[in-house]
Write a protein that holds these residues in place. Structure first.
Motif, PDB file in Angstrom:
ATOM      1  N   TYR A   1      43.596  86.598  55.979  1.00  0.00           N
ATOM      2  CA  TYR A   1      42.372  86.869  56.731  1.00  0.00           C
ATOM      3  C   TYR A   1      42.652  86.886  58.237  1.00  0.00           C
ATOM      4  O   TYR A   1      42.277  87.813  58.953  1.00  0.00           O
ATOM      5  CB  TYR A   1      41.314  85.820  56.395  1.00  0.00           C
ATOM      6  CG  TYR A   1      39.905  86.291  56.671  1.00  0.00           C
ATOM      7  CD1 TYR A   1      39.085  86.722  55.634  1.00  0.00           C
ATOM      8  CD2 TYR A   1      39.400  86.334  57.965  1.00  0.00           C
ATOM      9  CE1 TYR A   1      37.799  87.172  55.875  1.00  0.00           C
ATOM     10  CE2 TYR A   1      38.117  86.784  58.223  1.00  0.00           C
ATOM     11  CZ  TYR A   1      37.319  87.197  57.176  1.00  0.00           C
ATOM     12  OH  TYR A   1      36.051  87.653  57.425  1.00  0.00           O
ATOM     13  N   ALA A   2      43.328  85.834  58.715  1.00  0.00           N
ATOM     14  CA  ALA A   2      43.591  85.731  60.148  1.00  0.00           C
ATOM     15  C   ALA A   2      44.512  86.855  60.621  1.00  0.00           C
ATOM     16  O   ALA A   2      44.315  87.428  61.702  1.00  0.00           O
ATOM     17  CB  ALA A   2      44.185  84.366  60.472  1.00  0.00           C
ATOM     18  N   ALA A   3      45.509  87.198  59.796  1.00  0.00           N
ATOM     19  CA  ALA A   3      46.427  88.286  60.151  1.00  0.00           C
ATOM     20  C   ALA A   3      45.665  89.606  60.244  1.00  0.00           C
ATOM     21  O   ALA A   3      45.884  90.405  61.165  1.00  0.00           O
ATOM     22  CB  ALA A   3      47.554  88.381  59.122  1.00  0.00           C
ATOM     23  N   ALA A   4      44.763  89.838  59.295  1.00  0.00           N
ATOM     24  CA  ALA A   4      43.961  91.071  59.317  1.00  0.00           C
ATOM     25  C   ALA A   4      43.147  91.147  60.607  1.00  0.00           C
ATOM     26  O   ALA A   4      43.101  92.193  61.270  1.00  0.00           O
ATOM     27  CB  ALA A   4      43.044  91.129  58.099  1.00  0.00           C
ATOM     28  N   MET A   5      42.515  90.013  60.970  1.00  0.00           N
ATOM     29  CA  MET A   5      41.720  89.991  62.207  1.00  0.00           C
ATOM     30  C   MET A   5      42.602  90.346  63.410  1.00  0.00           C
ATOM     31  O   MET A   5      42.236  91.128  64.253  1.00  0.00           O
ATOM     32  CB  MET A   5      41.115  88.590  62.426  1.00  0.00           C
ATOM     33  CG  MET A   5      40.051  88.163  61.432  1.00  0.00           C
ATOM     34  SD  MET A   5      38.577  89.207  61.411  1.00  0.00           S
ATOM     35  CE  MET A   5      38.863  90.136  59.899  1.00  0.00           C
ATOM     36  N   LYS A   6      43.784  89.742  63.454  1.00  0.00           N
ATOM     37  CA  LYS A   6      44.670  89.949  64.604  1.00  0.00           C
ATOM     38  C   LYS A   6      45.111  91.411  64.699  1.00  0.00           C
ATOM     39  O   LYS A   6      45.291  91.942  65.787  1.00  0.00           O
ATOM     40  CB  LYS A   6      45.891  89.028  64.482  1.00  0.00           C
ATOM     41  CG  LYS A   6      46.808  89.129  65.700  1.00  0.00           C
ATOM     42  CD  LYS A   6      47.476  87.824  66.032  1.00  0.00           C
ATOM     43  CE  LYS A   6      48.181  87.898  67.368  1.00  0.00           C
ATOM     44  NZ  LYS A   6      48.936  86.684  67.678  1.00  0.00           N
ATOM     45  N   LEU A   7      45.298  92.062  63.535  1.00  0.00           N
ATOM     46  CA  LEU A   7      45.750  93.453  63.520  1.00  0.00           C
ATOM     47  C   LEU A   7      44.586  94.432  63.677  1.00  0.00           C
ATOM     48  O   LEU A   7      44.770  95.646  63.640  1.00  0.00           O
ATOM     49  CB  LEU A   7      46.480  93.743  62.203  1.00  0.00           C
ATOM     50  CG  LEU A   7      47.825  93.014  62.007  1.00  0.00           C
ATOM     51  CD1 LEU A   7      48.310  93.163  60.581  1.00  0.00           C
ATOM     52  CD2 LEU A   7      48.857  93.536  62.999  1.00  0.00           C
ATOM     53  N   GLY A   8      43.369  93.898  63.787  1.00  0.00           N
ATOM     54  CA  GLY A   8      42.209  94.783  63.928  1.00  0.00           C
ATOM     55  C   GLY A   8      41.770  95.414  62.616  1.00  0.00           C
ATOM     56  O   GLY A   8      41.010  96.381  62.616  1.00  0.00           O
ATOM     57  N   LEU A   9      42.248  94.901  61.497  1.00  0.00           N
ATOM     58  CA  LEU A   9      41.776  95.387  60.197  1.00  0.00           C
ATOM     59  C   LEU A   9      40.463  94.683  59.875  1.00  0.00           C
ATOM     60  O   LEU A   9      40.318  93.484  60.112  1.00  0.00           O
ATOM     61  CB  LEU A   9      42.795  95.070  59.102  1.00  0.00           C
ATOM     62  CG  LEU A   9      44.176  95.709  59.221  1.00  0.00           C
ATOM     63  CD1 LEU A   9      45.100  95.174  58.132  1.00  0.00           C
ATOM     64  CD2 LEU A   9      44.062  97.234  59.114  1.00  0.00           C
TER      65      LEU A   9
END
Lengths: 340, 340
Positions: free
Chosen positions: A258-266
């Motif tokens: 979840y956090a990685a997706a947020m950081k990548l703008g997904l």
């Protein structure tokens, strides 16, 4: 503190009553006046008298308790609070007490290891919570004690209760495919290998294969030291071949994704659907809206205790293994893929 | 299954040995040949004989066990695995068994509620795990039983063990100020009010005030139904007045803050320092590098059991309350603010 009284005879003597009157008053039988009953109860309380469970157990030949024998190690001894609660509830409904006994790996592996729960406590049966590795010796030893024993969270031919991880994996992948996903990944991470890692993954893979598709990836990060973490997840997420949906072994993976997706703008769920397994709903544990197949630990505890008490009652030594379905907490993180 | 034998006399009879020989063999005393000892042990095992704890407890007047009496409700009955482990370890080191007994709120509030653990099981003492509300009645009732009783995770004048939440709050804020932060916020969220919510917040506020600063905000989201969640957090984080550092009551808040920061394009820790309290390190539980003050549950369990066993031994009824310091898991989420 008033003088301590240990027997009904002492209590009767103290009050100048017959022992039968005292017994009847304590048991709430008729034929004793309310005034006498009150007097006996008050005296019993003042003198710290309690009905003697020890004497009772000698009479009945049963001890009225069962033990939860477990590993004290973080991994193998994982004891979810709800599992203990479920087991305890069923025991209590049957007027049985639960004793907890945990031991180190060293103790379990000692040649003549004899936990007090087996040799001395005098218990009517045991639940065993040692999930990682059941040595043949431990297994034989439990048998040798001729005590009813039910195993938790392991796969055996008889006398065990566990969550149905393979079915849960199958359901997770099926939900994603029903929403239109064709590119599905599975990620897992655990301190020690537990059969649930493979079982959930196999369930996912089987569902995908049965639908004529191929699992996009199956990533396993080994050990707590190589902690999963967002940075790891970003490596595979930031690629053109990333899946449109991911199944996570546990809450930890789900949070990292979840956090990685947020950081990548997904956006989740629009750009990436996500479903996790978990010992509690991710939505409640983290505040993030991640749909979760929740391990039915309370039901596992209840079913295991019921199997054990039944065995104690009936003497039936070969009980069919039980695998229980996960519950589903829908939190909105599964939607059709953008290109569907 | 071989015929079951319940007493040493029966075992002696079966083997054609004197009862004293059997007793000596089982206890491992000298004066019994190795061959005889082996024969007795094997027969004992074959016939399922176990030394009779019930008979022993009648002799000694002690029962060799203590009970963990708790609420079965999710909030008040919160029973961390490490707390149970810690208590169990100390009990085991002292050759004492632990029984677990959980009860619903309804049961606790019934006028004549008498858990078996108090009235019938005949236990030497109890740990009480009912954190939300201790009614005067429960308190008086426990006293009336004249049993040694130690309370977990509550603030009382005597006989209780808990984590030192106020100290932990003070330490969290101090670490942030030592790094140069002047704008610090505290957010909390819990299903039911627990003293730790206020205590951690008070500790934070006191440290900040003592340094001549003002807490930027103190936000509390009430109840699991209004689940915290990222969207909530983003509302205050996406403002010009946002703090440069935030203290989170638990892992849930920390994860929500982390994900919200990622979504808003804020870097952690460069743009926002973060420190959380937690029952385990956030880094391990979530894969996100969030520095955590970890509740010392194992130590609480150990200290409470030690206090209880001491009371059972010495009869000392007024034990100083114990508050234990948190442990610190450094994960790199505290750095100086950009404008420092």
């Amino acid at each position: 503190m008033a003088q301590s009284i240990r027997t009904q005879a002492e209590l009767a003597n103290e009050l100048g009553l017959s022992r039968m009157t005292v017994q009847r008053a304590l048991a709430g039988y008729q034929g004793v006046s309310e005034a006498t009953r009150k007097r006996v109860m008050e005296a019993a309380q003042n003198h710290g008298y309690r009905p003697n469970a020890a004497a009772r157990s000698i009479r009945t030949g049963k001890f009225g308790n069962v033990a939860l024998l477990g590993s004290a190690e973080e991994g193998p001894g994982y004891l979810p609070r709800l599992l203990l609660s479920g087991a305890q509830q069923v025991a209590q409904e049957n007027d049985i007490c639960v004793m907890v006994s945990e031991h180190s790996r060293e103790e379990f592996e000692t040649q003549d290891f004899e936990p007090r729960v087996l040799s001395q406590w005098s218990t009517d049966g045991i639940l065993i919570n040692n999930q990682q590795e059941i040595s043949d010796r431990l297994f034989e030893q439990v048998k040798a004690y001729k005590l009813p024993a039910v195993w938790l969270n392991v796969k055996l031919k008889a006398n065990c209760v566990r969550p149905d991880d393979m079915d849960a994996g199958h359901r997770a992948a099926t939900m994603l495919m029903d929403a239109g996903h064709k590119h599905i990944g599975y990620i897992s991470h655990h301190g020690e290998r537990h059969y649930s890692i493979e079982d959930r993954g196999e369930g996912v893979a089987k569902a995908v294969t049965d639908a004529g598709l191929k699992l996009t990836f199956n990533k396993h990060y080994d050990g707590f030291s190589i902690c999963l973490g967002m940075e790891n997840v970003m490596q595979w997420m930031d690629s053109p071949n990333r899946p449109t949906a991911v199944v996570c072994y546990e809450q930890q993976e789900a949070v990292s994704v979840y956090a990685a997706a947020m950081k990548l703008g997904l956006r989740i769920p629009e750009d990436l659907s996500i479903v996790s397994f978990g010992s509690s709903p991710c939505r409640i544990a983290t505040g993030l809206p991640i749909s979760t197949l929740v391990v039915p630990f309370e039901q596992v505890g209840r079913a295991a205790m019921a199997m054990l008490l039944d065995w104690i009652d009936t003497g039936e030594e070969e009980n069919e293994p039980v695998a229980l379905p996960f519950e589903y907490d829908e939190a909105g993180s599964i939607v059709p893929p953008v290109d569907a």
